[in-house]
Scaffold this active site. Structure first.
Site, PDB file in Angstrom:
ATOM      1  CB  THR A 297       5.348   2.218   0.247  1.00  0.00           C
ATOM      2  OG1 THR A 297       4.747   1.070  -0.347  1.00  0.00           O
ATOM      3  CG2 THR A 297       6.685   2.499  -0.420  1.00  0.00           C
TER       4      THR A 297
ATOM      5  N   GLY B 256       0.824  -1.192   0.000  1.00  0.00           N
ATOM      6  CA  GLY B 256       0.000   0.000   0.000  1.00  0.00           C
ATOM      7  C   GLY B 256       0.866   1.253   0.000  1.00  0.00           C
ATOM      8  CB  CYS B 257       0.161   4.688  -1.125  1.00  0.00           C
ATOM      9  SG  CYS B 257      -1.521   4.844  -0.485  1.00  0.00           S
ATOM     10  CE1 TYR B 258      -1.659   8.123   4.021  1.00  0.00           C
ATOM     11  CE2 TYR B 258      -3.450   6.605   3.607  1.00  0.00           C
ATOM     12  CZ  TYR B 258      -2.995   7.900   3.744  1.00  0.00           C
ATOM     13  OH  TYR B 258      -3.870   8.949   3.625  1.00  0.00           O
TER      14      TYR B 258
END
Lengths: 343, 343, 343, 343
Positions: C150, C146-148
């Site tokens: 990472t 996921g972006c968060y």
């Protein structure tokens, strides 16, 4: 090929770095600024780990000896003097400023600055690539067009050249993102005042006006003065020129879209939109494209031309590299094929 | 005076709440929406603790009995039907939609919707306050002008009325903040696509075109079709109309600024800027002002007129209240004297 | 190598197109969407002239036969099912959704959706590239982070692995640009409501929480639950995770910067900032970098860790390609060396 | 009552003008700036026609004789000196700067400037209105709280005073709009660099840290140093303080929401949100509200407190007028009842 950049800390200079870093043929051999002895990544932390070159003094003699091409990303009023020191020195030059675009007398009137010599100015080829390819290829000194003129002229060219419009009824309502004002600080470009705002400036007095008119007259010597308004968009990058022209005779939008498609079919960076489709500035952000949409209003006999560019790319550094590519006999698209960053 | 609002959950409705909450003479007696049985502060949490009214069903009969005035902040296509149910019922009506602004046939052509009856439409007074004060004062049914027409018409009025300009050379390049598109969801008004963007829409086909032309002809029956372009600014509030007109004779900017100052000297919400000063949209944000700046280009004989408003205030709810004030014999500025929110 | 993309019309899909278009080794062989029979340039006009591929139906069998790798840019709840149809079919898979990141039971609890089978989930390698290179290289099924997670995990890894911090005092205050919410329309992501705003959502309930905690426990099985807040920035791209940790012993900022530099010296996409220098989200926009800045507060014994990424690049499509590169034995940087777009 | 404003051209000064213009009891008797002999509407064209006062020299003696109250909207480092010239002169003073908030020694350490005398500092009452009403009412010298401390302290007060939280585990992640940096020009607050960006600054070193800690100790002398991070939002107005506290015992969100509601039930400008509802900064824009939302995470025993204000209103000019109202025996809401400008 070795490329030097002068005026590297401005936005035009920074965009040249972004392009040239990944260019397959040009290598950045040196970068220069009045603020030397500083790593470029100190000035621009986004370049940490990508480029740690030191900014160097601006020494034309030395640069001429070591580089094949120099990009002048310096401000108007500075570039002209520099260009004069590089001409006839076995180095190619692309000047991104307005210093070589107008005859000295007209420059003085519109820029309110001292011009460089007409001798140098006359040597320069106006680098509106799509319309001057042959001259660009054989020139050593390119005057890179202004951002507004690039968007405006690419939008007007076909109907001016084909003499389809009235000579005294061109109105250009142009809007630019704030990076167009450069990197020096000002109230107008401070966030709290520019954000959630939209304002006009230099109404009927912008220095890009004579640059546009001059080229229109190259295409059709009967063209007269235009009405030209510049406005500040609360975005970082992007220009839209909304141009209004009066058609001499009746044409459908479809006919004119076809004319434009035909005109630009060999121009990879000009994208003519189909009927009913108008480009937005974000659709070219970060790329070298100029997108054009058209609409004829049968009620008034006028055509609305919408042309958009990224002012730092096709309006500055991108077109500069496009010209440089041609100067060295490469494809004009070399190193410039990045897609727009969307959204 | 008791005021009811229908269509309260849209942005025009919300702005009416903001104004009327602090209005010394009007009291919000009821608020209505197709989404009833909901507290307005559930829909708009910024109103928690300020206003906890429940949204109610839209029952014209009942509203007519309890309120002195009803504001229709409903969409075009809905308002007309509602207006028809309120006329001749001892309640004053201000309709913010486009439903009562055009003759039925023209409405159908531009709005692509079924019009309400010409009988109702004909009763309505066009509420461009500065130019229709006397009629507004004695009317019970006001058709509140569109946002673009308000900015455009206030900018054009003096030179059209004085017959100083060519009848077939008006070009209006208009730009609006995104709240102008209303509160319903769409791709174009989603943040990721509208942000850092600028785009044209409904080119030469915006439904506000005939509204502008109709009023121009009221002022000067010879006026012909205009060229009108609408564009989307990446801001929430604000409209700028940049209008281009061709002067019949030669005038200086100063002369025309004086004409405008004279024309609007009794109009507290129109601020004419001095020579060389152009308004920006943020300078009227949150207020009911329309600011106008002018410049004559001697090279072309054209004048550039820059007029700005807050589309939710002077372009909608603000002007609606300005009209309502007059309908009840109050000063038009009552409850509308908030300064712009700057920065 | 031939690459197919499923879920091409979302922002993650569009970003894959941007990257793969210029990738020297991958060729986009087909693009798929539930909305087939549409040219991608009709959906995304910025791709006109760049890519005119038609969107095709999602037929896993057919795709498996013609492509070497498939990128699932489909939403959580859809991807898992698709992944199950591709596994063991002689095609490599990178799934950008959350469907393969958590055990089925935990997925159900946090995503409130039906999970795919644990059998498929267990085959997937968690593609946090910098920490799982060896497994990624030999896997055919990657669960892209996921972006968060990472941004957060790259920031926390060194001190968690070295066991320098208290196990129960990690607080992560995370902020994301609005493209992170995907392309479907919602009130929160409409311009007029998101612009000039900042808001928290899913407080203590974001589905990326267990993903972060799971990886922290892989690194140090004693780590306990974290406090995790997600907030919406009025920008299109970019994530900043501001993490607060309690140091077990006293260290200077300099010592910890050196630890981070050492840890990431073989990781070309992680840039550790020098002491006193903190990254901003714009400094990685459009690029695959994760930049990290640190500061130890001697007054409290806590360290503040600031890590930023472009959520569509290192937080989605960029890292997906980084993993794909490794899966095919290439350098992880292949096709990903674009500089940040600044300004 | 006659009010003078010193430092009128800054954003705090401009906001005082906006408020006082419509205040029923205060009249703006004079405005002052180091840039005198200029009409305020030349500096701020949004005030044309609203206020044409000339800026005057800063002459404390003269001001004391003609005004009942003076607002010092001057920068830290200037205000203290001015305050010293006004005390004991039969004029009330509200200082919006940081000069009177800390003991001289601590001021010097955090502000890196020379403090004014402790004698003056000691006379000043800290104007966090909701918690110091009685002292404010009887004081002639108010030190108006900083913007970050206002949002943070109103959010922390109930649990600190009730001693519900651990004394050494307060973490405040604060974000501010760019107007908080004032009106002087800087790279960080230039549009092209701040827009589409988010950055941290003065990490663990912001001068508002000791101001917050000092007040926490007033409430509970055992409180220890906090972790405090400040970050720049790409918006003009608005602050969000996201605070993390460790509860000593287990409470539900509902219990704590009730505590907050009870605590602030006599405070018209503090709005406690119901369970599950979190305020966004736009929901208080242009108003004097501080909105607070809470969430207890049972997994970690921590509570997240989200408090938002408009930094120019409750964080500066609004609270200054709130205090001034009390100093003259008025209701604290007088002239401050404007609703938030939404959207």
């Amino acid at each position: 090929m070795k490329a030097s950049i002068i005026g590297t800390t401005g936005y035009g200079g920074a965009e040249l770095l972004r392009i040239l870093k990944n260019h397959p043929e040009f290598e950045i051999s040196s970068i220069h600024s009045t603020r030397d002895n500083l790593a470029i990544s100190d000035e621009y932390p986004h370049l940490i780990g990508i480029m740690n070159n030191q900014l160097q003094k601006i020494e034309p003699e030395k640069i001429s000896e070591s580089a094949d091409i120099v990009f002048l990303a310096t401000p108007s009023g500075v570039s002209g003097e520099l260009a004069a020191q590089f001409v006839n020195k076995n180095i190619k030059i692309v000047d991104l400023s307005g210093d070589l675009r107008l005859p000295a007398s007209e420059y003085k009137q519109w820029y309110k600055k001292d011009p460089t010599s007409d001798e140098v100015i006359n040597q320069a080829v106006y680098g509106l690539t799509e319309w001057n390819r042959d001259q660009v290829k054989t020139s050593d000194l390119i005057s890179n067009p202004g951002c507004y003129p690039t968007a405006t002229l690419l939008g007007l060219a076909p109907v001016v050249i084909e003499q389809l419009i009235e000579k005294d009824q061109i109105i250009v309502d142009a809007k630019s993102g704030i990076s167009g004002a450069g990197r020096s600080l000002s109230r107008t470009s401070s966030f709290a005042e520019a954000n959630e705002n939209f304002s006009a400036y230099k109404v009927n007095q912008h220095q890009h006006t004579p640059e546009i008119e001059q080229q229109l007259k190259v295409w059709n010597k009967e063209m007269e003065a235009i009405t030209f308004t510049t406005q500040l968009l609360p975005i970082t990058r992007g220009i839209m020129a909304t141009s209004y022209v009066k058609l001499k005779e009746s044409y459908s939008t479809k006919q004119l879209v076809e004319l434009y498609e035909h005109t630009y079919q060999q121009s990879p960076f000009v994208r003519v939109r189909p009927v009913g489709n108008y480009p937005s500035v974000k659709e070219v952000a970060g790329s070298n494209y100029c997108d054009i949409g058209l609409h004829v209003d049968e009620r008034t006999g006028r055509m609305t031309i919408i042309s958009v560019i990224d002012n730092l790319m096709k309006g500055a550094a991108g077109q500069a590299v496009q010209n440089a590519n041609l100067m060295f006999g490469m494809e004009e698209t070399t190193g410039l094929e990045m897609s727009p960053l969307y959204p």
